[in-house]
Motif scaffolding. Structure first.
Motif, short mmCIF file in Angstrom:
data_model
loop_
_atom_site.label_atom_id
_atom_site.label_comp_id
_atom_site.label_asym_id
_atom_site.label_seq_id
_atom_site.Cartn_x
_atom_site.Cartn_y
_atom_site.Cartn_z
N LEU A 119 0.88 -1.15 0.00
CA LEU A 119 0.00 0.00 0.00
C LEU A 119 0.93 1.21 0.00
N THR A 120 1.30 1.64 -1.20
CA THR A 120 2.30 2.70 -1.33
C THR A 120 1.58 4.00 -1.66
N TYR A 121 1.23 4.72 -0.62
CA TYR A 121 0.42 5.92 -0.81
C TYR A 121 1.30 7.12 -1.17
N SER A 122 2.45 7.21 -0.54
CA SER A 122 3.33 8.36 -0.82
C SER A 122 4.31 8.01 -1.94
N ASN A 123 4.83 9.06 -2.55
CA ASN A 123 5.85 8.84 -3.58
C ASN A 123 7.05 8.11 -3.00
N GLU A 124 7.40 8.52 -1.77
CA GLU A 124 8.56 7.93 -1.12
C GLU A 124 8.36 6.41 -0.95
N ALA A 125 7.16 6.01 -0.55
CA ALA A 125 6.90 4.56 -0.39
C ALA A 125 6.97 3.85 -1.73
N LYS A 126 6.47 4.49 -2.77
CA LYS A 126 6.53 3.86 -4.11
C LYS A 126 8.00 3.66 -4.52
N ARG A 127 8.82 4.65 -4.18
CA ARG A 127 10.23 4.58 -4.55
C ARG A 127 10.95 3.53 -3.70
N ARG A 128 10.75 3.64 -2.37
CA ARG A 128 11.49 2.79 -1.44
C ARG A 128 11.08 1.32 -1.57
N ASP A 129 9.75 1.05 -1.59
CA ASP A 129 9.29 -0.34 -1.55
C ASP A 129 9.27 -1.02 -2.91
N LEU A 130 8.99 -0.23 -3.94
CA LEU A 130 8.77 -0.85 -5.25
C LEU A 130 9.83 -0.44 -6.27
N GLY A 131 10.71 0.46 -5.85
CA GLY A 131 11.78 0.88 -6.77
C GLY A 131 11.29 1.76 -7.91
N VAL A 132 10.18 2.46 -7.71
CA VAL A 132 9.73 3.39 -8.76
C VAL A 132 10.78 4.50 -8.86
N PRO A 133 11.35 4.76 -10.06
CA PRO A 133 12.42 5.76 -10.18
C PRO A 133 11.96 7.15 -9.71
N ALA A 134 12.78 7.77 -8.87
CA ALA A 134 12.43 9.08 -8.32
C ALA A 134 12.20 10.10 -9.43
N ALA A 135 12.90 9.91 -10.55
CA ALA A 135 12.79 10.88 -11.64
C ALA A 135 11.39 10.94 -12.25
N LEU A 136 10.54 9.92 -11.96
CA LEU A 136 9.19 9.92 -12.53
C LEU A 136 8.26 10.89 -11.81
N PHE A 137 8.63 11.27 -10.59
CA PHE A 137 7.73 12.14 -9.81
C PHE A 137 7.99 13.60 -10.12
N SER A 138 6.94 14.40 -10.09
CA SER A 138 7.06 15.82 -10.42
C SER A 138 8.04 16.51 -9.49
N GLU A 139 8.06 16.08 -8.22
CA GLU A 139 8.92 16.75 -7.24
C GLU A 139 10.40 16.56 -7.55
N SER A 140 10.71 15.64 -8.47
CA SER A 140 12.11 15.42 -8.83
C SER A 140 12.66 16.65 -9.54
#
Ligand code: AMP
Ligand code: MG
Length: 441
Positions: free
Chosen positions: A310-331
Motif C-alpha cells: 500500500l504505497t500511498y506516498s511517492n517515497e513509499a513507491k520509490r522505497r518499496d517498489l523501486g519506482v524511479p524518483a525521476a518519474l515524480f514531479s517533485e524530482s
C-alpha cells in the motif's frame, strides 16, 4: 383464487424501516425462502407504525395474493399495531390467549425476570386469529384467514425470532402446487454496459421480453452487470429451460461473463490463476488496500495471492517498489510524468512483481478526490497496470466519476477486470470508463 400458494406479498412494519434507519433485511430473507419453496413474491410493502395503513394494505393485498407474510409490530408498546390492524380487517373482538400469556410469563421467569403489565397485550389476538408460539422472544406470531381466503402470517420483527418462526410454522403450512417450481440463476459480467447487454439479448430473439419464461433481467452494481434468469412452471422443465438460456447468454456475452451464482470477480480471477498454478501480488495507491481486500475476501486466496504494497506516498513507491524518483514531479525533471501516470503504474506493477516473485502484479495509481486534480488529470483519473511474464506491462487509463468512494471501488474492480480479460485472452474488450492513455475518449 388458486388454493395453492403460488404468489405472496411481504409486508414489513415499523417507522424505523420506512425512515431508513433499519434496513429491511426480513423481506429479502423471506423472499429468498419463499422462492426456494416455489412461491413467487410479487410485492414488498414497507409501512410505518400506522394502524389504518396496515389494515388498508392487508385488505388491498388480500385481493391480489392468497398469502401475506408480515414482520414487525408485535411488540408490547404503543407503536406495535399489527394485531389491532388485523382485528380491523377480521372484525370481531380481541381476546386474551391463555396459553400465550402463560408462555410469555414463563419466558420472563426462565430469565429470572417478572413479566411487566405492558407485555400482557402480546397475549391478545383477534378471536378469529391463531397464535404462533415464539420460543425465542416474548412476541407470539399471529395467523389468520382473511375474508377473501387470503392467509396472513404475522411474524416478530427481530430476525432471530422471525426466521425460526418462518421455518417452524410458515414453511410447513405453505400449500405448494405439486410439480411446480420457481428457479433463478444469475450470470455476472464485467466490461459491458447494461444497455449493450440488453441490446444483444433483445436482438437474439427478444430474450428480455417481460412475458417470457424464463424471464431475463439485468441489474448493474458499480461496474458489474448481472443477468438474472427466472423460471416459473413445471419442475420437470426447469433445468432444460435455464440451461438453454444460460448457454445462449454465455454465447452472446462471451468473455464478459466471469461467474455465476454468488462468485465474485476476485474469486473468478483467483480460480483461473489457480488452474494455471500462477500467483498474484498488488501495489495500490489511491485504493488504499481495497484491491487486496476484495482478493482476500475470497476464502482460500492464499495459494494464489502473495500479498501486496500500500504505497500511498511517492517515497513509499520509490522505497518499496523501486519506482524511479525521476518519474515524480517533485524530482524537478521537466518532463516528469508524475505519480498518477502510466509510467508510475507500470513501475509499480513491475516492482511488485520483481520483489514478490509473483506471476502477475496489478498496480493502481489515481486521483480519488475531492482534491489533487492537476492540469490534464481531473479527479477520477486512474492508471492501472498489469505486469507478468511474457508480455509487455499493460497499462490502461480510466476517467471515473468524481465521487471518492466510487472512484476507489471502480478502480479496484477495473484492476480485477484487467486481470480477468488477460487470463481469458481477450485483448479487444475496452473496459467501462476506459480512455486512451493521453486522456482522450
Ligand atoms: P418489532 O417487532 O416491531 O418490535 O421489531 C423489533 C425490531 O426488529 C426492530 O427494532 C428491528 O431492529 C427489527 N426489525 C423489524 N423489522 C425488521 C425488518 N423488516 N428487517 C430487519 N429487522 C427488522
Ligand atoms: Mg416495531
Amino acid at each position: 383464487m388458486s388454493t395453492y400458494h403460488r404468489t405472496a406479498a411481504i409486508v414489513s412494519q415499523g417507522d424505523e424501516i420506512v425512515l431508513g434507519q433499519t434496513l429491511d433485511t426480513n423481506s429479502r430473507w423471506l423472499s429468498g425462502r419463499l422462492m426456494d419453496a416455489g412461491v413467487l413474491p410479487v410485492e414488498h410493502v414497507s409501512l410505518p407504525d400506522d394502524r389504518g395503513a396496515i389494515a388498508a394494505t392487508l385488505t388491498r393485498l388480500s385481493e391480489r395474493v392468497n398469502l401475506i407474510i408480515c414482520s414487525g409490530g408485535l411488540g408490547p408498546t404503543a407503536d406495535d399495531l399489527t394485531r389491532f390492524a388485523l382485528l380491523d380487517v377480521l372484525g370481531g373482538e380481541m381476546v386474551e390467549d391463555e396459553a400465550s400469556l402463560a408462555a410469555i410469563r414463563a419466558y420472563f421467569e426462565s430469565r429470572g425476570r417478572v413479566m411487566g403489565e405492558l407485555n400482557r397485550v402480546q397475549a391478545q389476538r383477534p378471536r378469529a386469529a391463531e397464535m404462533i408460539a415464539n420460543p425465542h422472544g416474548t412476541a407470539p406470531g399471529l395467523f389468520a384467514r382473511l375474508p377473501s381466503g387470503c392467509e396472513v402470517f404475522c411474524l416478530p420483527g427481530p430476525p432471530r425470532e422471525m426466521m425460526p418462526m418462518f421455518e417452524s410454522h410458515v414453511r410447513p403450512r405453505l400449500r405448494l402446487e405439486p410439480g411446480r417450481t420457481v428457479v433463478t440463476r444469475s450470470l455476472h459480467t464485467i466490461g459491458l454496459g447494461e444497455s449493450e447487454i440488453a441490446a444483444r439479448l433483445t436482438r437474439a430473439g427478444d430474450m428480455m421480453a417481460r412475458t417470457r419464461n424464463p424471464s431475463i433481467g439485468t441489474t448493474a452494481s458499480q461496474s458489474i452487470v448481472s443477468v438474472r434468469m427466472r423460471y416459473e412452471g413445471a419442475s420437470a422443465g426447469a433445468a432444460a429451460a435455464l440451461d438453454a438460456d444460460e448457454r445462449a447468454v454465455r454465447d452472446l456475452l462471451g468473455s464478459a461473463v466471469f461467474a455465476d451464482g454468488d462468485q465474485t470477480l476476485a474469486a473468478a480471477c483467483l480460480a483461473r490463476l489457480r488452474e494455471r498454478k500462477q500467483t498474484l501480488s498488488v501495489a495500490e495507491s489511491c485504493t488504499g488496500g481495497l484491491l487486496g481486500s476484495l482478493i482476500t475476501d475470497v476464502a482460500g486466496s492464499s495459494d494464489v495471492f502473495v500479498g501486496g504494497w500500500l504505497t500511498y506516498s511517492n517515497e513509499a513507491k520509490r522505497r518499496d517498489l523501486g519506482v524511479p524518483a525521476a518519474l515524480f514531479s517533485e524530482s524537478g525533471a521537466a518532463a516528469a510524468p508524475g505519480a498518477v501516470s502510466a509510467e508510475v503504474a507500470a513501475a509499480m506493477a513491475e516492482g511488485a512483481r520483481r520483489v514478490s516473485g509473483s506471476s502477475f502484479a496489478l498496480s493502481i495509481t489515481g486521483i480519488a478526490g475531492p482534491g489533487g486534480a492537476v492540469p490534464g488529470k481531473p479527479v477520477g483519473t486512474v492508471f492501472i497496470g498489469l505486469a507478468g511474464d511474457g508480455f509487455a506491462t499493460k497499462i490502461r487509463r480510466f476517467a471515473m466519476s468524481s465521487d471518492r468512494s466510487a472512484v476507489r471501488d471502480w478502480a479496484a474492480r477495473a484492476a480485477l477486470a484487467m486481470l480477468w480479460f488477460h487470463v481469458v485472452d481477450d485483448t479487444t474488450t475496452r473496459l467501462l470508463r476506459e480512455v486512451r492513455l493521453d486522456g482522450s475518449a
